[in-house]
Design an enzyme around this catalytic site. Structure first.
Site, PDB file in Angstrom:
ATOM      1  N   SER A 135      -8.097 -18.703  22.442  1.00 33.83           N
ATOM      2  CA  SER A 135      -7.715 -18.201  23.653  1.00 33.83           C
ATOM      3  C   SER A 135      -8.729 -19.078  24.772  1.00 33.83           C
ATOM      4  O   SER A 135     -10.010 -19.422  24.429  1.00 33.83           O
ATOM      5  CB  SER A 135      -7.996 -16.920  23.814  1.00 33.83           C
ATOM      6  OG  SER A 135      -7.890 -16.397  25.418  1.00 33.83           O
ATOM      7  N   TYR A 148     -11.612  -8.205  22.329  1.00 33.11           N
ATOM      8  CA  TYR A 148     -10.965  -9.352  21.939  1.00 33.11           C
ATOM      9  C   TYR A 148     -11.588 -10.441  22.505  1.00 33.11           C
ATOM     10  O   TYR A 148     -11.247 -11.823  21.392  1.00 33.11           O
ATOM     11  CB  TYR A 148      -9.519  -9.153  23.215  1.00 33.11           C
ATOM     12  CG  TYR A 148      -8.476 -10.419  23.107  1.00 33.11           C
ATOM     13  CD1 TYR A 148      -7.611 -10.546  22.018  1.00 33.11           C
ATOM     14  CD2 TYR A 148      -8.491 -11.385  24.113  1.00 33.11           C
ATOM     15  CE1 TYR A 148      -6.975 -11.779  21.938  1.00 33.11           C
ATOM     16  CE2 TYR A 148      -7.893 -12.524  24.089  1.00 33.11           C
ATOM     17  CZ  TYR A 148      -7.078 -12.488  22.991  1.00 33.11           C
ATOM     18  OH  TYR A 148      -6.078 -13.709  22.948  1.00 33.11           O
TER      19      TYR A 148
END
Length: 250
Positions: A135, A148
């Site tokens: 990400s 996360y």
């Protein structure tokens, strides 16, 4: 016919990889929790002339994870797409600790387990590789998505280290770092997205980077600019900036 094993294949980037790789002549094995959805996707791929099978598994559960590891070890797999993952939004103290642990198990533990399941045979053949879906959060501190962002930082660093270890072989490791993407991720996480990229485009750019032997690819020029900011701005500035951006994303 080469085989590609894809996790998180029931929607979004994983589903896009499934169709893309099938079009390129791969037999695709689709793994996710939703068996009916996997069967639908596999059926559509077969209707288009490809070959596909579903392998339903909840990779947050040790029994299912080990079953998947053993399945990969006992067949010839040329490409693994470690795409399965989810996010958790909110202040750390206000989020569910069990959900956080489940996220870590999926985003980190399952990814490592499946990577290690596939690597020995790839190294022995001196061919194949793994695409890890990380990400843009891999590069940044992410207040309100602290766990996360930390899991995706692990994915990026782990993948880059593996790529360096294997640089003299034909086994390629690529970390794909998308930003906002048209998928179920934002809805399930409970966050707003801005100008999401099509999942198919993310998959195409990721596969192209892997084919060219690039260890890391950030999809989209705006995301490429964003991940460069930590090289320019002081770390305390970056924390404040990202905190402001992430504070009200629900």
């Amino acid at each position: 016919m080469p085989t590609a094993w894809i996790t998180g294949a029931s929607s979004g980037i994983g589903e896009a990889f499934a169709f893309l790789l099938s079009e390129k002549g791969y037999h695709v094995v689709l793994t996710a929790r939703r068996e009916k959805r996997l069967q639908e996707i596999a059926g559509r791929i077969r209707d288009m002339g490809g070959t596909a099978e579903s392998f339903p598994a909840d990779l947050t559960q040790e029994v299912d994870l080990q079953r998947t590891v053993e399945a990969i070890q006992h067949r010839t797999v040329h490409l693994v797409i470690n795409n399965a993952g989810f996010g958790l939004y909110g202040p750390v103290a206000a989020t569910d600790p069990e959900q956080e642990q489940s996220m870590i198990r999926l985003n980190v533990n399952a990814l490592v387990s499946l990577t290690r399941a596939a690597l020995p045979q790839m190294i022995e053949r001196n061919d194949g590789g793994i695409i890890q879906v990380a990400s843009t959060s891999s590069f940044l501190p992410t207040p309100y998505m602290a766990g996360y962002g930390a899991t995706k930082a692990f994915v990026l660093h782990y993948s880059e280290a593996l790529a360096a270890e294997l640089k003299h072989s034909r086994v390629r490791i690529t970390a794909v770092c998308p930003g906002s993407t048209q998928s179920e991720f934002a809805q399930k996480t409970g966050i707003r997205q801005h100008a999401p990229m099509a999942a198919r485009e993310v998959a195409e750019r990721g596969l192209r980077a892997w084919e060219r032997g690039r260890p890391v690819v950030v999809t989209g020029w705006a995301n490429q600019l964003a991940v460069c900011l930590p090289r320019i701005l002081p770390r305390d500035w970056m924390r404040r900036l990202v905190e402001r951006v992430f504070r009200n994303r629900s």
